[in-house]
Design a protein around this motif. Structure first.
Motif, PDB file in Angstrom:
ATOM      1  N   GLU A 189      27.218  83.493  16.915  1.00  0.00           N
ATOM      2  CA  GLU A 189      26.257  84.192  17.506  1.00  0.00           C
ATOM      3  C   GLU A 189      26.481  85.706  17.424  1.00  0.00           C
ATOM      4  O   GLU A 189      25.827  86.663  17.808  1.00  0.00           O
ATOM      5  CB  GLU A 189      26.165  84.339  19.214  1.00  0.00           C
ATOM      6  CG  GLU A 189      25.618  82.882  19.687  1.00  0.00           C
ATOM      7  CD  GLU A 189      23.999  82.865  19.334  1.00  0.00           C
ATOM      8  OE1 GLU A 189      23.247  83.874  19.898  1.00  0.00           O
ATOM      9  OE2 GLU A 189      23.559  82.065  18.464  1.00  0.00           O
ATOM     10  N   GLY A 190      27.752  85.935  16.438  1.00  0.00           N
ATOM     11  CA  GLY A 190      27.985  87.508  15.904  1.00  0.00           C
ATOM     12  C   GLY A 190      29.140  88.088  16.939  1.00  0.00           C
ATOM     13  O   GLY A 190      29.306  89.114  16.565  1.00  0.00           O
ATOM     14  N   GLN A 191      29.906  87.341  17.901  1.00  0.00           N
ATOM     15  CA  GLN A 191      30.745  87.896  18.727  1.00  0.00           C
ATOM     16  C   GLN A 191      32.012  87.814  18.116  1.00  0.00           C
ATOM     17  O   GLN A 191      32.249  86.747  17.251  1.00  0.00           O
ATOM     18  CB  GLN A 191      30.750  87.337  20.033  1.00  0.00           C
ATOM     19  CG  GLN A 191      29.650  87.525  21.015  1.00  0.00           C
ATOM     20  CD  GLN A 191      29.791  87.536  22.495  1.00  0.00           C
ATOM     21  OE1 GLN A 191      31.170  87.648  22.735  1.00  0.00           O
ATOM     22  NE2 GLN A 191      29.018  87.152  23.058  1.00  0.00           N
ATOM     23  N   LYS A 192      32.959  88.821  18.239  1.00  0.00           N
ATOM     24  CA  LYS A 192      34.195  88.599  17.734  1.00  0.00           C
ATOM     25  C   LYS A 192      35.076  88.063  19.124  1.00  0.00           C
ATOM     26  O   LYS A 192      35.012  88.826  20.155  1.00  0.00           O
ATOM     27  CB  LYS A 192      34.977  89.868  17.409  1.00  0.00           C
ATOM     28  CG  LYS A 192      34.488  90.378  16.096  1.00  0.00           C
ATOM     29  CD  LYS A 192      35.657  91.637  15.690  1.00  0.00           C
ATOM     30  CE  LYS A 192      35.348  91.770  14.052  1.00  0.00           C
ATOM     31  NZ  LYS A 192      34.139  92.071  13.480  1.00  0.00           N
ATOM     32  N   VAL A 193      35.963  87.013  18.988  1.00  0.00           N
ATOM     33  CA  VAL A 193      36.665  86.341  20.148  1.00  0.00           C
ATOM     34  C   VAL A 193      38.045  86.271  19.929  1.00  0.00           C
ATOM     35  O   VAL A 193      38.609  86.336  18.681  1.00  0.00           O
ATOM     36  CB  VAL A 193      36.093  85.157  20.350  1.00  0.00           C
ATOM     37  CG1 VAL A 193      34.384  84.675  20.827  1.00  0.00           C
ATOM     38  CG2 VAL A 193      36.145  84.164  19.325  1.00  0.00           C
ATOM     39  N   LEU A 194      38.628  86.678  20.918  1.00  0.00           N
ATOM     40  CA  LEU A 194      40.092  86.368  21.143  1.00  0.00           C
ATOM     41  C   LEU A 194      40.588  85.321  21.932  1.00  0.00           C
ATOM     42  O   LEU A 194      39.965  85.388  23.148  1.00  0.00           O
ATOM     43  CB  LEU A 194      40.769  87.695  21.528  1.00  0.00           C
ATOM     44  CG  LEU A 194      42.399  87.727  21.793  1.00  0.00           C
ATOM     45  CD1 LEU A 194      43.059  87.319  20.434  1.00  0.00           C
ATOM     46  CD2 LEU A 194      42.990  88.980  22.348  1.00  0.00           C
ATOM     47  N   ILE A 195      41.427  84.188  21.353  1.00  0.00           N
ATOM     48  CA  ILE A 195      41.455  83.114  22.266  1.00  0.00           C
ATOM     49  C   ILE A 195      43.097  83.187  22.709  1.00  0.00           C
ATOM     50  O   ILE A 195      43.817  83.124  21.815  1.00  0.00           O
ATOM     51  CB  ILE A 195      41.169  81.831  21.608  1.00  0.00           C
ATOM     52  CG1 ILE A 195      39.659  81.560  21.381  1.00  0.00           C
ATOM     53  CG2 ILE A 195      41.490  80.643  22.373  1.00  0.00           C
ATOM     54  CD1 ILE A 195      39.466  80.408  20.541  1.00  0.00           C
ATOM     55  N   LEU A 196      43.436  83.077  23.799  1.00  0.00           N
ATOM     56  CA  LEU A 196      44.731  83.268  24.344  1.00  0.00           C
ATOM     57  C   LEU A 196      45.242  81.882  24.866  1.00  0.00           C
ATOM     58  O   LEU A 196      44.501  81.398  25.839  1.00  0.00           O
ATOM     59  CB  LEU A 196      45.088  84.378  25.212  1.00  0.00           C
ATOM     60  CG  LEU A 196      44.432  85.693  24.974  1.00  0.00           C
ATOM     61  CD1 LEU A 196      44.481  86.759  26.072  1.00  0.00           C
ATOM     62  CD2 LEU A 196      45.617  86.197  23.914  1.00  0.00           C
ATOM     63  N   GLU A 197      46.401  81.345  24.228  1.00  0.00           N
ATOM     64  CA  GLU A 197      46.733  79.951  24.750  1.00  0.00           C
ATOM     65  C   GLU A 197      48.272  79.951  25.182  1.00  0.00           C
ATOM     66  O   GLU A 197      49.011  80.636  24.259  1.00  0.00           O
ATOM     67  CB  GLU A 197      46.483  78.970  23.505  1.00  0.00           C
ATOM     68  CG  GLU A 197      47.271  77.743  23.761  1.00  0.00           C
ATOM     69  CD  GLU A 197      46.775  76.944  24.985  1.00  0.00           C
ATOM     70  OE1 GLU A 197      45.683  76.608  25.403  1.00  0.00           O
ATOM     71  OE2 GLU A 197      47.840  76.615  25.703  1.00  0.00           O
ATOM     72  N   ARG A 198      48.647  79.597  26.063  1.00  0.00           N
ATOM     73  CA  ARG A 198      50.069  79.976  26.426  1.00  0.00           C
ATOM     74  C   ARG A 198      51.124  78.816  26.033  1.00  0.00           C
ATOM     75  O   ARG A 198      52.268  78.928  25.590  1.00  0.00           O
ATOM     76  CB  ARG A 198      50.188  79.553  27.958  1.00  0.00           C
ATOM     77  CG  ARG A 198      49.759  78.076  28.663  1.00  0.00           C
ATOM     78  CD  ARG A 198      49.924  78.178  29.967  1.00  0.00           C
ATOM     79  NE  ARG A 198      51.119  78.200  30.758  1.00  0.00           N
ATOM     80  CZ  ARG A 198      51.917  76.860  30.964  1.00  0.00           C
ATOM     81  NH1 ARG A 198      51.510  75.755  30.357  1.00  0.00           N
ATOM     82  NH2 ARG A 198      53.240  76.789  31.387  1.00  0.00           N
ATOM     83  N   HIS A 199      50.531  77.500  25.550  1.00  0.00           N
ATOM     84  CA  HIS A 199      51.530  76.634  24.811  1.00  0.00           C
ATOM     85  C   HIS A 199      51.725  77.177  23.297  1.00  0.00           C
ATOM     86  O   HIS A 199      51.259  78.039  22.709  1.00  0.00           O
ATOM     87  CB  HIS A 199      50.457  75.267  24.760  1.00  0.00           C
ATOM     88  CG  HIS A 199      51.226  74.109  24.451  1.00  0.00           C
ATOM     89  ND1 HIS A 199      52.629  73.983  24.288  1.00  0.00           N
ATOM     90  CD2 HIS A 199      51.243  72.736  24.333  1.00  0.00           C
ATOM     91  CE1 HIS A 199      53.137  72.750  24.043  1.00  0.00           C
ATOM     92  NE2 HIS A 199      51.917  72.059  24.192  1.00  0.00           N
ATOM     93  N   TYR A 200      52.907  76.593  22.694  1.00  0.00           N
ATOM     94  CA  TYR A 200      53.241  76.583  21.409  1.00  0.00           C
ATOM     95  C   TYR A 200      52.254  76.131  20.296  1.00  0.00           C
ATOM     96  O   TYR A 200      52.503  76.177  19.194  1.00  0.00           O
ATOM     97  CB  TYR A 200      54.594  76.228  21.219  1.00  0.00           C
ATOM     98  CG  TYR A 200      54.926  74.996  21.211  1.00  0.00           C
ATOM     99  CD1 TYR A 200      54.414  74.164  20.346  1.00  0.00           C
ATOM    100  CD2 TYR A 200      55.768  74.720  22.469  1.00  0.00           C
ATOM    101  CE1 TYR A 200      54.878  72.839  20.364  1.00  0.00           C
ATOM    102  CE2 TYR A 200      56.137  73.047  22.290  1.00  0.00           C
ATOM    103  CZ  TYR A 200      55.624  72.152  21.499  1.00  0.00           C
ATOM    104  OH  TYR A 200      56.038  70.978  21.495  1.00  0.00           O
TER     105      TYR A 200
END
Ligand SMILES: Cc1cc2nc3c(=O)[nH]c(=O)nc-3n(C[C@H](O)[C@H](O)[C@H](O)COP(=O)(O)OP(=O)(O)OC[C@H]3O[C@@H](n4cnc5c(N)ncnc54)[C@H](O)[C@@H]3O)c2cc1C
Length: 531
Positions: free
Chosen positions: A36-47
Motif C-alpha cells: 500500500e506504499g508504506q515503509k515498515v520496520l519489523i522488530l523481532e526479539r529472536h535471533y
C-alpha cells in the motif's frame, strides 16, 4: 534482507509503521502495508525471523517449529492461497500431503480423515454406518459456521462509526455457534460418544478438548482441512524467505535480535517504541503482533493500561495450554524409513477427551491425553535434496507450565540435572508411543531433543509457554476488544489472538489489521489483484 539489530543501528529513513514481532500475523500486516506504499520496520526479539514459522538446525537436521500442515492452500482460488500468493509475489510453493491427512488412533482402532468432503463423509460413514444422518448433519453444520465466519471477522476491521451500526448484525450468526461448546453441538446431533471422540480427534490443533472449546473454532479447523493438508516446499523457512523480499522491495526492514521494551505513548497517541537497550524508534503507527498478554502486560506503560482498564480485559481471556515437542533426527531417507505423510493423533482407548485431559493435568504420570506425530521430512518433496539420507519426526503432547515453572529464569541449555531428567523421562515416554505405532523405527534414531514450555517462553515470548496464544473458548469469541483497533490512537493489534490460532488465523489477522489501518477491504483487493 533481514538484518541483525546492533546498538549503533541507525534508521536511515522515516518509517510509516513499526511492527513488533515477525510471526505470520506481523509479516502479513507488513507485506500488505508495504504494497500500500508504506515503509515498515519489523522488530523481532529472536535471533531468527518468522515467529512460530521459524525453523532451527542442529547436528545436520532441520526442524519446523509451528507448522505441520496447512489447509486450503492447494486450491488456487481459496482466500488463504490468494493471500499467500499476494504477500509472497507467488513465490511460496506447496506440496499436497495426499489422500489421508490425519489418522486418528484410539487404542487399537484407526480412523482416516480423507481429503475431499464427500470422501471424508463416506469414510466416516463406513466406520459409523448407523450414524450416517449425524455425520451428514455435522458436515452441514461445519459449513454453516464457516459461512458466517467472514462477516464476523470483517466486522473487526470496520471504522468505529460503521462498527456501531453494523457489527452487531455481522457478528450475530457466527456467535450462535461460537457461544456453544463443541461437545454441546455434537451431542445435539449424536449420542455416539465414540463418534464424538473421533470427530474431535484434531482438537490438538486448537488446544482445547470438546467440552471447553468453542464449536466455531472446531468447525473452522475441521473445514480448513476438508480438502486435505499441504506443507511448504523447502520447509517453513520459505515463508519468511518469500515475504521478506516483498517488504524489502517497498523499502521495509526486518530487524532480528531487536527486543521492544515498551511502546512510547504521548497524549494517548502511539509515537514509537523503546528498545531494551534504551534506543527509541519513532513512526506514525505502531502494531503489536506479540500476543495480547505481552502487549497489555508488558509493552503498554502501566499508567496507560490503567487508564483504559486493559488488565480488566485480560481477565476475560486465558492463556492456552502449553506443550512439549520431541524433535527427532534419523539416518535414512523418508522413503527408506517408510515415513507416512499423514499425521498421527494417538489417544488412550478409554474415556472422553475432556476426562483424559483432566486426569493428566492433575497427574502427569497418567497416560498422555494426546500424542501428535508428524513427519515433516516426508511432506516436503525438496527434503532429500537438502538433507540426503536423513529424516525428521516431531512428536507433540501437552505439558502444563507448572511442571517446569521452578526452572523459570534459568538459562536455555543450562537448566540443570533435574530438569534434564524430567525431559529424558518425557522423551522416553514419547518414543515408546512412536515405537508402538511404527516399531521398525526402534533403533534408527540418531538425535532427539525435547522442547518444553520454557523453550516456547524463551524463543517466542509466550508468558506460560502457551502453544496457541489465548484459549479458544466460547467466552473468547464474545470479546470485542480482540480486534485491530485499541483505545490508543495509532496503535493496533494483529496476530493469532485477534482472530484465531493457526497459520491461517494469524494470516487473516494481518489482512484485517492492514484493512483497518488503511480503511479499505484488502481481501476484496487481493481477489482483484493480478499477482
Ligand atoms: C508446536 C506448534 C505446532 C503448530 N502447528 C501448526 C500447524 O500445523 N498448522 C497451523 O496452521 N498452525 C500451527 N500452529 C499455530 C501457528 O504456528 C500459530 O498460530 C501462528 O504461527 C501464530 O502467529 P502469530 O504471528 O500470531 O505469532 P507468533 O508466530 O507467535 O509471533 C510472535 C512474535 O513476536 C515476537 N515477540 C514477542 N515479544 C516481542 C518483543 N517484546 N519485541 C520483539 N518481538 C517480540 C516473538 O518472538 C515472535 O516471533 C502451531 C503452533 C505450535 C506452537
Amino acid at each position: 534482507m533481514i538484518q541483525s539489530y546492533k546498538k549503533n543501528f541507525k534508521i536511515e529513513e522515516q518509517y510509516d509503521t513499526i511492527i513488533i514481532g515477525s510471526g505470520i500475523g506481523g509479516l502479513t500486516t507488513a507485506a500488505f502495508l508495504s504494497k500500500e506504499g508504506q515503509k515498515v520496520l519489523i522488530l523481532e526479539r529472536h535471533y531468527t525471523a518468522g515467529g512460530f514459522t521459524h525453523v532451527f538446525k542442529r547436528n545436520g537436521y532441520e526442524w519446523d517449529v509451528g507448522i505441520h500442515y496447512i489447509g486450503e492452500v492447494q486450491r488456487p482460488n481459496s482466500a488463504i492461497r490468494r493471500i499467500f500468493d499476494y504477500i509472497t509475489d507467488c513465490n511460496l510453493k506447496w506440496a499436497d500431503m495426499g489422500r489421508v491427512y490425519d489418522r486418528i488412533i484410539i487404542g487399537d482402532k484407526e480412523y482416516e480423515f480423507v481429503k475431499g468432503v464427500e470422501n471424508f463423509k463416506q469414510q466416516l460413514i463406513e466406520y459409523f454406518p448407523k450414524d450416517k444422518d449425524a455425520i451428514n448433519q455435522y458436515v452441514d453444520l461445519v459449513f454453516s459456521v464457516v459461512k458466517s465466519m467472514g462477516s464476523y471477522f470483517s466486522a473487526k476491521a470496520l471504522p468505529p462509526f460503521l462498527s456501531r451500526l453494523l457489527a452487531g448484525r455481522m457478528r450475530r450468526k457466527y456467535l450462535e455457534y461460537a457461544n456453544k461448546t463443541t461437545y454441546e453441538v455434537l451431542k445435539s446431533i449424536t449420542q455416539n460418544e465414540d463418534l464424538i471422540k473421533v470427530l474431535t480427534g484434531q482438537y490438538g490443533d486448537y488446544g482445547l478438548p470438546p467440552k471447553q472449546s468453542s464449536f466455531a473454532m472446531h468447525a473452522s479447523v475441521a473445514r480448513h482441512y476438508f480438502n486435505g493438508g499441504s506443507f511448504p516446499i523447502g520447509g517453513s523457512s520459505q515463508i519468511i524467505e518469500t515475504i521478506d523480499p516483498v517488504i524489502e522491495k517497498c523499502g521495509g526492514t526486518i530487524l532480528i535480535n531487536a527486543e521492544v521494551n515498551q511502546i512510547l505513548i504521548e497524549k494517548n497517541k502511539a509515537m514509537g517504541v523503546l528498545m531494551n537497550d534504551g534506543k527509541k524508534f519513532f513512526a506514525n503507527n505502531v502494531v503489536s503482533s506479540t500476543g495480547i498478554f505481552n502487549t497489555y502486560e508488558k509493552l503498554i506503560p502501566p499508567s496507560v493500561s490503567q487508564k483504559y482498564q486493559l488488565n480488566q480485559q485480560l481477565e476475560k481471556v486465558s492463556p492456552s495450554v502449553a506443550h512439549a515437542c520431541l524433535y527427532i533426527g534419523l539416518k535414512g531417507s523418508p522413503e527408506k524409513l517408510k515415513l507416512p505423510k499423514n499425521n498421527l493423533w494417538v489417544y488412550p482407548e478409554k474415556g472422553d477427551h475432556d476426562t483424559i485431559v483432566e486426569n493428566y493435568l492433575s497427574d502427569s504420570k497418567a497416560p498422555f491425553p494426546v500424542v501428535y506425530i508428524s513427519f515433516p521430512a516426508a511432506k516436503d518433496p525438496s527434503w532429500s535434496e537438502r538433507y540426503p539420507d536423513r529424516s525428521t519426526i516431531d512428536i507433540i503432547t501437552l505439558l502444563p507450565f507448572d511442571l517446569v515453572k521452578e526452572w523459570q529464569g534459568t538459562k536455555w541449555m543450562k537448566r540443570g540435572k533435574e530438569y534434564e531428567e524430567l525431559k529424558e523421562k518425557m522423551s522416553q515416554r514419547l518414543l515408546e508411543t512412536l515405537y508402538h505405532q511404527l516399531p521398525h523405527l526402534n533403533g534408527k534414531i540418531d538425535h532427539y531433543e525435547l522442547s518444553t514450555p520454557l523453550t516456547t517462553q524463551n524463543f517466542v515470548n509466550y508468558k506460560e509457554g502457551e502453544i496457541y496464544g489465548i484459549d479458544h473458548t466460547p467466552q473468547r469469541f464474545r470479546q470485542k476488544f480482540l480486534q485491530p483497533r485499541t483505545p490508543i490512537k495509532n496503535f493496533y493489534l494483529t496476530g493469532q489472538d485477534i482472530i484465531s490460532a493457526g497459520v491461517g488465523g494469524a494470516l487473516f489477522s494481518g489482512v484485517v489489521t492492514a484493512s483497518a489501518m488503511q480503511g479499505k477491504n484488502l481481501v476484496k483487493m487481493v481477489y482483484k489483484a493480478k499477482t
